[in-house]
Scaffold this motif. Structure first.
Motif, PDB file in Angstrom:
ATOM      1  N   TYR A 150     -15.372  12.184 -13.096  1.00  0.00           N
ATOM      2  CA  TYR A 150     -15.780  10.842 -12.703  1.00  0.00           C
ATOM      3  C   TYR A 150     -14.667  10.145 -11.908  1.00  0.00           C
ATOM      4  O   TYR A 150     -13.481  10.422 -12.096  1.00  0.00           O
ATOM      5  N   ALA A 151     -15.076   9.212 -11.053  1.00  0.00           N
ATOM      6  CA  ALA A 151     -14.126   8.339 -10.347  1.00  0.00           C
ATOM      7  C   ALA A 151     -14.725   6.949 -10.310  1.00  0.00           C
ATOM      8  O   ALA A 151     -15.898   6.780  -9.974  1.00  0.00           O
ATOM      9  N   VAL A 152     -13.931   5.927 -10.681  1.00  0.00           N
ATOM     10  CA  VAL A 152     -14.438   4.549 -10.669  1.00  0.00           C
ATOM     11  C   VAL A 152     -13.446   3.627  -9.975  1.00  0.00           C
ATOM     12  O   VAL A 152     -12.235   3.877  -9.971  1.00  0.00           O
ATOM     13  N   TYR A 153     -13.983   2.572  -9.388  1.00  0.00           N
ATOM     14  CA  TYR A 153     -13.159   1.525  -8.774  1.00  0.00           C
ATOM     15  C   TYR A 153     -13.409   0.263  -9.584  1.00  0.00           C
ATOM     16  O   TYR A 153     -14.506  -0.277  -9.587  1.00  0.00           O
ATOM     17  N   ALA A 154     -12.385  -0.194 -10.300  1.00  0.00           N
ATOM     18  CA  ALA A 154     -12.545  -1.395 -11.122  1.00  0.00           C
ATOM     19  C   ALA A 154     -12.388  -2.628 -10.240  1.00  0.00           C
ATOM     20  O   ALA A 154     -11.398  -2.754  -9.517  1.00  0.00           O
ATOM     21  N   PRO A 155     -13.346  -3.558 -10.258  1.00  0.00           N
ATOM     22  CA  PRO A 155     -13.242  -4.731  -9.390  1.00  0.00           C
ATOM     23  C   PRO A 155     -12.086  -5.634  -9.807  1.00  0.00           C
ATOM     24  O   PRO A 155     -11.754  -5.736 -10.985  1.00  0.00           O
ATOM     25  N   SER A 156     -11.494  -6.302  -8.808  1.00  0.00           N
ATOM     26  CA  SER A 156     -10.375  -7.214  -9.072  1.00  0.00           C
ATOM     27  C   SER A 156     -10.884  -8.470  -9.757  1.00  0.00           C
ATOM     28  O   SER A 156     -11.973  -8.965  -9.449  1.00  0.00           O
ATOM     29  N   SER A 157     -10.086  -8.996 -10.680  1.00  0.00           N
ATOM     30  CA  SER A 157     -10.466 -10.227 -11.378  1.00  0.00           C
ATOM     31  C   SER A 157      -9.854 -11.466 -10.708  1.00  0.00           C
ATOM     32  O   SER A 157      -9.998 -12.564 -11.205  1.00  0.00           O
ATOM     33  N   PHE A 158      -9.161 -11.273  -9.582  1.00  0.00           N
ATOM     34  CA  PHE A 158      -8.493 -12.393  -8.911  1.00  0.00           C
ATOM     35  C   PHE A 158      -9.431 -13.130  -7.961  1.00  0.00           C
ATOM     36  O   PHE A 158     -10.264 -12.505  -7.294  1.00  0.00           O
ATOM     37  N   SER A 159      -9.232 -14.426  -7.859  1.00  0.00           N
ATOM     38  CA  SER A 159      -9.921 -15.206  -6.843  1.00  0.00           C
ATOM     39  C   SER A 159      -9.211 -15.010  -5.508  1.00  0.00           C
ATOM     40  O   SER A 159      -7.975 -15.092  -5.434  1.00  0.00           O
ATOM     41  N   LYS A 160      -9.992 -14.751  -4.446  1.00  0.00           N
ATOM     42  CA  LYS A 160      -9.388 -14.547  -3.121  1.00  0.00           C
ATOM     43  C   LYS A 160      -8.709 -15.810  -2.611  1.00  0.00           C
ATOM     44  O   LYS A 160      -7.870 -15.742  -1.722  1.00  0.00           O
ATOM     45  N   LYS A 161      -9.083 -16.971  -3.170  1.00  0.00           N
ATOM     46  CA  LYS A 161      -8.443 -18.238  -2.765  1.00  0.00           C
ATOM     47  C   LYS A 161      -6.981 -18.283  -3.202  1.00  0.00           C
ATOM     48  O   LYS A 161      -6.203 -19.059  -2.686  1.00  0.00           O
ATOM     49  N   ASN A 162      -6.630 -17.445  -4.176  1.00  0.00           N
ATOM     50  CA  ASN A 162      -5.259 -17.472  -4.711  1.00  0.00           C
ATOM     51  C   ASN A 162      -4.284 -16.651  -3.886  1.00  0.00           C
ATOM     52  O   ASN A 162      -3.101 -16.612  -4.200  1.00  0.00           O
ATOM     53  N   ARG A 163      -4.766 -15.978  -2.853  1.00  0.00           N
ATOM     54  CA  ARG A 163      -3.852 -15.139  -2.085  1.00  0.00           C
ATOM     55  C   ARG A 163      -4.195 -15.174  -0.596  1.00  0.00           C
ATOM     56  O   ARG A 163      -5.319 -15.462  -0.205  1.00  0.00           O
ATOM     57  N   ILE A 164      -3.172 -14.885   0.229  1.00  0.00           N
ATOM     58  CA  ILE A 164      -3.369 -14.734   1.663  1.00  0.00           C
ATOM     59  C   ILE A 164      -2.673 -13.454   2.102  1.00  0.00           C
ATOM     60  O   ILE A 164      -1.544 -13.169   1.673  1.00  0.00           O
ATOM     61  N   ILE A 165      -3.369 -12.634   2.896  1.00  0.00           N
ATOM     62  CA  ILE A 165      -2.792 -11.382   3.396  1.00  0.00           C
ATOM     63  C   ILE A 165      -2.803 -11.436   4.923  1.00  0.00           C
ATOM     64  O   ILE A 165      -3.863 -11.627   5.530  1.00  0.00           O
ATOM     65  N   MET A 166      -1.619 -11.279   5.499  1.00  0.00           N
ATOM     66  CA  MET A 166      -1.474 -11.363   6.958  1.00  0.00           C
ATOM     67  C   MET A 166      -0.831 -10.104   7.511  1.00  0.00           C
ATOM     68  O   MET A 166       0.023  -9.497   6.848  1.00  0.00           O
ATOM     69  N   VAL A 167      -1.245  -9.743   8.732  1.00  0.00           N
ATOM     70  CA  VAL A 167      -0.670  -8.596   9.426  1.00  0.00           C
ATOM     71  C   VAL A 167      -0.114  -9.072  10.775  1.00  0.00           C
ATOM     72  O   VAL A 167      -0.864  -9.638  11.584  1.00  0.00           O
ATOM     73  N   ALA A 168       1.191  -8.867  10.988  1.00  0.00           N
ATOM     74  CA  ALA A 168       1.803  -9.248  12.268  1.00  0.00           C
ATOM     75  C   ALA A 168       1.306  -8.305  13.364  1.00  0.00           C
ATOM     76  O   ALA A 168       1.386  -7.083  13.205  1.00  0.00           O
ATOM     77  N   LYS A 169       0.819  -8.876  14.470  1.00  0.00           N
ATOM     78  CA  LYS A 169       0.215  -8.044  15.516  1.00  0.00           C
ATOM     79  C   LYS A 169       1.155  -7.759  16.680  1.00  0.00           C
ATOM     80  O   LYS A 169       0.748  -7.154  17.663  1.00  0.00           O
ATOM     81  N   ASP A 170       2.434  -8.179  16.552  1.00  0.00           N
ATOM     82  CA  ASP A 170       3.341  -8.011  17.691  1.00  0.00           C
ATOM     83  C   ASP A 170       4.706  -7.437  17.311  1.00  0.00           C
ATOM     84  O   ASP A 170       5.693  -7.646  18.001  1.00  0.00           O
TER      85      ASP A 170
END
Length: 808
Positions: free
Chosen positions: A578-598
């Motif tokens: 078996y393989a499972v992906y456990a869903p995150s319990s975090f609110s997406k409002k609590n984090r910001i993820i950024m990727v520098a494009k330059d």
């Protein structure tokens, strides 16, 4: 264990090794108990068994259940194992001979002889009598067979076979059933007090386990995870869990395993980790369950170097007074502790080991035999050199559950465990150390050195080899002489170097025995230009799979098992696992993820201008809000270069140094305080000691910058992996570089949001993260992410922290 009848099971090997051992711990001599070869011995077993003819039946499973009464407690004890061979003797020929001549030996002959085969490296001329525990083992099998098939007399034979010459030496005896019955009953009597303790303990433990419920309100998806683990154990499957930080992986795997133990489904839990910090989390989780009312014996195996009473381990009666007679006292020490303590901590082991004057490390291994759960490093289950033979030496599958934490680490660890390496210079060093009193050993060291010298001359930088048959044969001969030397001489000068080469060769030979298409043999030079030969495990899946088969179920879990197909394949998963992906319990409002494009950390772009852009991002990111931050770099070199460029421009800058002690690590982390009034910015290395396992919750860490994609440096060995997997699955770059690099990125970034209440920002500094090949490996909870330049990042961060003004 059934309700109606109490039953304890033990293997023949464990029974005799536990009850009959005696004497000193002594690393200056080849140990009596280590006289057997390891994997290589199985080849000799098969070869001898095939040669024996029609009257020889190999690999005969034997089991006996005997009623035991000890201190008014009645139970059944099942002793089981597998005899190497059963020989049916020609009694017509024996009777004919005895009629012709009066020969006491012939008249003592038996219809059946039970054979036990041991492959050894030592010179058989040095073996004047069988090893005590080997003899006891075959006597057990003989007794079980004689009872089962009503034999009044039965023979035993110990067959020792030299691994190099394949010469054999036999020790034979014949016993009456009465002799064996008296001997076996005494053995059982010695074991009875242990069995009674175990039986009473299991009843108490299971009753308490069955009364306890999950100790917390279930988080999102957690109940499904707990149920999934229980069902996996029930159905004898393996499970791969990708579970984001905060899901509660440790309690979600330990609790259902403990419940399965309470229902009699599993007999022992192994919690396996790669790092000390995750061992502590597991200890805390078991402790939490004990506070709920469960009694469990939980043992953490601490490395010998850390628990030894000496400054440096040196296990012999001259260097350590506890080594003398250790085996005569250790069973009393273990029994004293088991009957006096429930929680088995490192300090308690040290205390009881001191009370009984025994080695604390060896005592901890013995305690583990009686423990319900064992917390230990991966190598105690998987490494062919140090795995716990008392649990895994037998072919029989046991009801064990393996809980494998931070399972992404096991891929590289397993590749190394199942690889072997020899350095040419080590043979010359040992030759000089034994000079003058071991001419045969010196001769064989010379032969092996010449083999390696020839390969060195053929190797400019890196050479893949098809065959090393000559070296293998000479190493076998060397091991025979090594065994003789270790028997005859007390090692003094150069003991470490002499023993190290012995162990390295033994491991090399054992790995050579299991070579298949998952291996590559090559020669090269290390950083200090030392020539070496390596048996490189390219794919550890078969070896790991064999280990899982020793138990009932394996549950492998990590916050970073992406792509799951790759990890399932490398870690020995089967199609129906078996393989499972456990869903995150975090609110997406609590984090910001950024990727520098330059910006980029490609080797072709590593220059002062690019480093300046990276530094500007770091400065702006850490100035947006006062707090604690970590910045992860792909190498110490880049870390130091940018730290030097930063000077005093970054407030509260602290830098990870190479080879930090545990105390220095703690000091480094202690500076990341709750609710800081000034910022703290830690420069660290990806894949290093601070990129996994550390738990800086809430305001102790509010932002992480990951510099680069974490791809390993190009080198000969890495390119070997690339070409191997390009040919095998058409994904050479991904298997050799990309997946490992992205795992480091995900682990580093995962430091920032540890609990449901955390708020944090993540910045990835490399434009390659915007390519599908990379962002497709992001976990689900990272979407959506924000591509930014420097000014866009500053605006988005300002907005994020304004919306989270109550955070910290």
């Amino acid at each position: 264990m059934g309700d109606s009848k109490k039953e304890i099971k033990i293997s023949v090997r464990n029974l005799v090794e536990f009850i009959m051992r005696s004497g000193d711990l002594d690393n200056t001599r080849s140990s009596k108990n280590e006289v057997e070869a390891m994997q290589a011995g199985s080849r000799i077993h098969r070869k001898i068994q095939k040669q024996m003819g029609a009257n020889y039946t190999p690999e005969v499973p034997l089991s006996i259940t005997v009623p035991v009464n000890y201190k008014e407690v009645n139970f059944d004890l099942t002793v089981e194992g597998r005899a190497d061979g059963i020989i049916k003797n020609n009694l017509d020929e024996i009777n004919y001979m005895s009629a012709l001549i009066s020969n006491e030996e012939i008249t003592k002959a038996s219809e059946i002889t039970v054979d036990e085969i041991k492959g050894v490296y030592k010179d058989l001329d040095l073996l004047t009598e069988p090893v005590l525990v080997h003899r006891a083992q075959v006597m057990c099998y003989a007794y079980i067979y004689a009872v089962k098939y009503n034999h009044e007399r039965i023979g035993i034979r110990l067959t020792y076979c030299n691994m190099e010459s394949e010469c054999q030496k036999h020790f034979e005896e014949v016993f009456s059933i009465d002799q064996l019955t008296d001997w076996f009953n005494n053995l059982i009597k010695e074991y009875a007090k242990w069995a009674v303790w175990q039986m009473k303990w299991i009843i108490k433990r299971d009753e308490e386990i069955n009364k306890v419920d999950f100790p917390f309100p279930y988080r999102k998806g957690q109940k499904d995870l707990v149920t999934g683990v229980y069902r996996t154990i029930l159905r004898k499957k393996n499970l791969f869990i990708e579970a984001p930080t905060g899901v509660g992986k440790t309690i979600s795997t330990i609790f259902p395993a403990v419940k399965a133990m309470g229902m009699g489904i599993c007999s022992k839990i192994f919690y396996l980790t790669a790092k000390t910090i995750t061992r502590t989390v597991a200890e805390d989780t078991f402790h939490l369950l004990m506070k709920q009312g469960i009694s469990m014996k939980v043992t953490t195996i601490t490395a010998k170097e850390k628990i030894c009473i000496l400054d440096k381990p040196d296990c012999n009666p001259i260097s350590c007074n506890r080594a003398k007679g250790h085996y005569d006292r250790v069973n009393d020490a273990v029994y004293d502790m088991l009957t006096s303590e429930d929680e088995i901590s490192r300090d308690l082991i040290l205390s009881y080991a001191g009370k009984h004057m025994v080695c604390p490390f060896e005592m901890s291994l013995d305690i583990s035999l009686w423990s319900d759960a064992i917390i230990c490093d991966y190598n105690y289950v998987f490494d062919p050199n140090v795995y716990l033979r008392r649990f895994f030496a037998n072919e029989k599958q046991e009801e064990y559950v393996f809980l494998i934490d931070e399972a992404h680490n096991l891929v590289d660890r397993a590749r190394e465990m199942y690889s072997a390496i020899l350095y040419k210079d080590d043979f010359l060093k040992v030759k000089s150390l034994v000079k003058g009193h071991a001419p045969k050993l010196i001769k064989m060291l010379d032969k092996c050195n010449k083999d390696l010298l020839k390969k060195k001359r053929e190797c400019d930088e890196f050479e893949v080899l098809d065959d090393i048959g000559d070296l293998y044969i000479h190493l076998m001969g060397l091991m025979t002489e090594y065994e003789a030397y270790l028997q005859d001489y007390k090692l003094e000068e150069g003991r470490e170097e002499i023993l190290k080469l012995y162990m390295d060769i033994r491991h090399f030979l054992n790995i050579y025995e299991i070579l298949d298409d998952c291996y590559t043999i090559y020669t090269d030079y290390d950083e200090e230009d030392n020539f070496r030969i390596k048996l490189q495990c390219m794919d550890p899946s078969r070896n790991l799979s064999r280990c899982y088969e020793k138990g009932r179920s394996a549950v492998l879990f990590s916050a970073t098992l992406l792509p799951i197909k790759y990890y399932k394949e490398q870690l020995g998963g089967k199609e129906d696992d078996y393989a499972v992906y456990a869903p995150s319990s975090f609110s997406k409002k609590n984090r910001i993820i950024m990727v520098a494009k330059d910006v980029s950390t490609k080797y072709t772009r590593r220059n002062e201008r690019e480093y300046g852009k990276i530094l500007n991002y770091i400065k702006e990111f850490t100035r947006a809000k006062t707090g604690n931050y970590m910045v992860f770099f792909p190498s110490y070199q880049m870390l130091q270069t940018i730290a030097d460029m930063a000077g005093n421009d970054i407030e509260g800058l602290v830098v990870q140094s190479a080879n930090m002690t545990e105390e220095e690590r703690e000091v480094f982390l202690d500076e990341f305080v709750e609710n800081p009034v000034t910022s703290r910015v830690g420069f660290c290395v990806m894949g290093g000691i601070f990129s996994e396992g550390i738990d800086l919750k809430n305001s102790r860490l509010i932002g992480v910058v990951v510099v680069g994609t974490g791809l390993p440096m190009v080198c000969n060995e890495r390119e070997l992996f690339r070409s191997y997997y390009e040919e095998k699955v058409g994904k050479g770059f991904e298997y050799a570089y990309l997946y490992q690099g992205m795992n480091k990125v995900l682990q580093s970034a995962g430091r920032v949001i540890r609990t449901k209440e955390d708020h944090g920002a993540i910045l990835l500094l490399d434009e390659r993260f915007l390519k599908a090949q990379y962002y497709q490996l992001f976990p689900r909870e990272w979407f959506p992410f924000e591509p930014v330049n420097l000014s866009e990042m500053s605006l988005k961060l300002t907005d994020f922290w304004l919306k989270n003004t109550e955070a910290y």
